[in-house]
Write a protein that holds these residues in place. Structure first.
Motif, PDB file in Angstrom:
ATOM      1  N   ILE A  27       6.775  -7.720   6.583  1.00 18.93           N
ATOM      2  CA  ILE A  27       6.081  -7.021   7.665  1.00 18.93           C
ATOM      3  C   ILE A  27       4.622  -7.447   7.716  1.00 18.93           C
ATOM      4  N   ASP A  28       4.162  -7.772   8.922  1.00 16.90           N
ATOM      5  CA  ASP A  28       2.757  -8.066   9.202  1.00 16.90           C
ATOM      6  C   ASP A  28       2.247  -6.928  10.082  1.00 16.90           C
ATOM      7  N   PRO A  29       1.608  -5.918   9.461  1.00 17.51           N
ATOM      8  CA  PRO A  29       1.239  -4.729  10.234  1.00 17.51           C
ATOM      9  C   PRO A  29       0.079  -4.966  11.196  1.00 17.51           C
ATOM     10  N   GLY A  30       0.129  -4.250  12.304  1.00 16.67           N
ATOM     11  CA  GLY A  30      -0.953  -4.268  13.281  1.00 16.67           C
ATOM     12  C   GLY A  30      -0.896  -3.004  14.105  1.00 16.67           C
ATOM     13  N   SER A  31      -2.044  -2.553  14.585  1.00 16.23           N
ATOM     14  CA  SER A  31      -2.053  -1.297  15.353  1.00 16.23           C
ATOM     15  C   SER A  31      -1.519  -1.499  16.766  1.00 16.23           C
ATOM     16  N   ARG A  32      -1.540  -2.729  17.268  1.00 10.52           N
ATOM     17  CA  ARG A  32      -0.992  -3.025  18.597  1.00 10.52           C
ATOM     18  C   ARG A  32       0.322  -3.803  18.512  1.00 10.52           C
ATOM     19  N   THR A  69       7.025 -15.388   0.902  1.00 14.07           N
ATOM     20  CA  THR A  69       6.163 -15.202  -0.270  1.00 14.07           C
ATOM     21  C   THR A  69       6.857 -14.321  -1.293  1.00 14.07           C
ATOM     22  N   HIS A  70       7.477 -13.245  -0.821  1.00 21.65           N
ATOM     23  CA  HIS A  70       8.187 -12.355  -1.742  1.00 21.65           C
ATOM     24  C   HIS A  70       9.381 -13.063  -2.377  1.00 21.65           C
ATOM     25  N   ALA A  71      10.056 -13.886  -1.610  1.00 21.90           N
ATOM     26  CA  ALA A  71      11.189 -14.640  -2.160  1.00 21.90           C
ATOM     27  C   ALA A  71      10.717 -15.558  -3.278  1.00 21.90           C
ATOM     28  N   GLN A  72       9.517 -16.105  -3.124  1.00 16.46           N
ATOM     29  CA  GLN A  72       8.969 -17.024  -4.116  1.00 16.46           C
ATOM     30  C   GLN A  72       8.412 -16.295  -5.336  1.00 16.46           C
ATOM     31  N   HIS A  73       7.712 -15.185  -5.104  1.00 18.29           N
ATOM     32  CA  HIS A  73       7.005 -14.509  -6.194  1.00 18.29           C
ATOM     33  C   HIS A  73       7.645 -13.209  -6.662  1.00 18.29           C
ATOM     34  N   GLY A  74       7.992 -12.362  -5.715  1.00 17.64           N
ATOM     35  CA  GLY A  74       8.371 -11.000  -6.050  1.00 17.64           C
ATOM     36  C   GLY A  74       9.764 -10.806  -6.577  1.00 17.64           C
ATOM     37  N   SER A  75      10.705 -11.605  -6.127  1.00 18.13           N
ATOM     38  CA  SER A  75      12.090 -11.372  -6.526  1.00 18.13           C
ATOM     39  C   SER A  75      12.296 -11.600  -8.015  1.00 18.13           C
ATOM     40  N   PRO A  93      12.135  -0.627  -2.048  1.00 23.86           N
ATOM     41  CA  PRO A  93      10.942  -1.030  -2.804  1.00 23.86           C
ATOM     42  C   PRO A  93       9.992  -1.790  -1.883  1.00 23.86           C
ATOM     43  N   VAL A  94       8.699  -1.607  -2.087  1.00 25.17           N
ATOM     44  CA  VAL A  94       7.694  -2.240  -1.242  1.00 25.17           C
ATOM     45  C   VAL A  94       6.763  -3.076  -2.111  1.00 25.17           C
ATOM     46  N   ALA A  95       6.730  -4.373  -1.865  1.00 22.65           N
ATOM     47  CA  ALA A  95       5.774  -5.263  -2.518  1.00 22.65           C
ATOM     48  C   ALA A  95       4.651  -5.543  -1.527  1.00 22.65           C
ATOM     49  N   GLU A  96       3.477  -5.861  -2.054  1.00 16.46           N
ATOM     50  CA  GLU A  96       2.332  -6.112  -1.194  1.00 16.46           C
ATOM     51  C   GLU A  96       1.688  -7.443  -1.579  1.00 16.46           C
ATOM     52  N   TYR A  97       1.279  -8.196  -0.552  1.00 11.26           N
ATOM     53  CA  TYR A  97       0.648  -9.491  -0.760  1.00 11.26           C
ATOM     54  C   TYR A  97      -0.557  -9.622   0.156  1.00 11.26           C
ATOM     55  N   THR A  98      -1.614 -10.232  -0.365  1.00  7.61           N
ATOM     56  CA  THR A  98      -2.787 -10.488   0.461  1.00  7.61           C
ATOM     57  C   THR A  98      -2.506 -11.672   1.379  1.00  7.61           C
ATOM     58  N   ALA A  99      -3.303 -11.802   2.426  1.00  8.79           N
ATOM     59  CA  ALA A  99      -3.168 -12.946   3.332  1.00  8.79           C
ATOM     60  C   ALA A  99      -3.382 -14.246   2.564  1.00  8.79           C
ATOM     61  N   LEU A 100      -4.294 -14.245   1.615  1.00 11.48           N
ATOM     62  CA  LEU A 100      -4.555 -15.424   0.794  1.00 11.48           C
ATOM     63  C   LEU A 100      -3.308 -15.820  -0.004  1.00 11.48           C
ATOM     64  N   GLN A 106      15.026  -5.681  -0.233  1.00 10.62           N
ATOM     65  CA  GLN A 106      13.635  -5.626  -0.671  1.00 10.62           C
ATOM     66  C   GLN A 106      12.728  -5.800   0.539  1.00 10.62           C
ATOM     67  N   THR A 107      11.506  -5.318   0.393  1.00  8.20           N
ATOM     68  CA  THR A 107      10.547  -5.439   1.486  1.00  8.20           C
ATOM     69  C   THR A 107       9.193  -5.889   0.952  1.00  8.20           C
ATOM     70  N   ALA A 108       8.432  -6.510   1.815  1.00 14.37           N
ATOM     71  CA  ALA A 108       7.077  -6.950   1.469  1.00 14.37           C
ATOM     72  C   ALA A 108       6.178  -6.745   2.685  1.00 14.37           C
ATOM     73  N   VAL A 109       4.960  -6.289   2.422  1.00 11.38           N
ATOM     74  CA  VAL A 109       4.011  -5.977   3.482  1.00 11.38           C
ATOM     75  C   VAL A 109       2.696  -6.688   3.178  1.00 11.38           C
ATOM     76  N   GLU A 110       2.080  -7.229   4.220  1.00 17.54           N
ATOM     77  CA  GLU A 110       0.773  -7.860   4.023  1.00 17.54           C
ATOM     78  C   GLU A 110      -0.280  -6.780   3.834  1.00 17.54           C
ATOM     79  N   GLN A 111      -1.164  -7.002   2.866  1.00 11.79           N
ATOM     80  CA  GLN A 111      -2.245  -6.056   2.602  1.00 11.79           C
ATOM     81  C   GLN A 111      -3.336  -6.179   3.658  1.00 11.79           C
ATOM     82  N   VAL A 112      -4.048  -5.099   3.839  1.00 10.16           N
ATOM     83  CA  VAL A 112      -5.150  -5.053   4.796  1.00 10.16           C
ATOM     84  C   VAL A 112      -6.361  -5.756   4.188  1.00 10.16           C
TER      85      VAL A 112
END
Length: 173
Positions: free
Chosen positions: A6-11, A148-154, A97-104, A62-68
């Motif tokens: 998920i790439d969150p955005g208010s719009r 990214t989650h497939a590479q790192h988080g799993s 489960p929710v993993a979080e990753y920075t844009a970097l 599994q789920t992963a969300v980009e950090q703000v």
């Protein structure tokens, strides 16, 4: 394993679903949840219900969300954080489960350069998932989060499972 990114955005909140089998990653679906203008509570509701519908449709493991990231405009950062919170709430309510990753981290994992631009990310997502065309920008970013989650988080999840542990509703169980 099925991963929802998920790439969150208010719009516009992007989502991307991939399947992972060994070292193979395959595209399942992607898209955007668009909130019409209007008040913030109404937009938050659209995001919450939209993510819940995506979860019900694609049944991720599994789920992963980009950090703000904090940007120049504090009001925009706050709105983005609230949209992100709505997305995470939908995932936690579904018991995922929710993993979080920075844009970097996402850019580094997908492109190999933490300062890559959106076009480079979209191009690499298209190549890595062997897509005929480039996905919409927000959907491509969400697919990049899933990759990214497939590479790192799993790997971390596998280690927990080896010890008889898992993450339920955001907590170690």
């Amino acid at each position: 394993m099925r991963i929802l990114g998920i790439d969150p955005g208010s719009r516009v909140t992007g989502f991307g679903v991939i399947d992972v089998t060994g070292q193979n990653r395959s595209y399942v679906a992607s898209g955007c949840i668009k909130t019409a203008g209007g008040d913030l509570p109404g937009r938050i509701k659209v995001i919450l219900e939209g993510i819940a519908e995506v979860v019900a449709t694609y049944r991720p493991d599994q789920t992963a969300v980009e950090q703000v990231f904090v940007n120049v405009n504090p009001a925009s950062t706050l709105l983005l954080g609230q949209a992100r919170g709505a997305a995470i709430s939908a995932l936690v309510l579904a018991g995922l489960p929710v993993a979080e990753y920075t844009a970097l981290q996402v850019k580094q994992a997908v492109v190999g350069n933490g300062h890559a631009d959106k076009e480079q990310v979209g191009h690499m997502v298209q190549r890595l998932l062997r897509l005929n065309g480039a996905p919409q920008a927000d959907a491509a970013d969400a697919l990049a989060v899933a990759l990214t989650h497939a590479q790192h988080g799993s790997g971390a999840m596998k280690q927990l499972a080896l010890h008889g542990l898992s993450i339920k509703r955001g907590r170690l169980a």
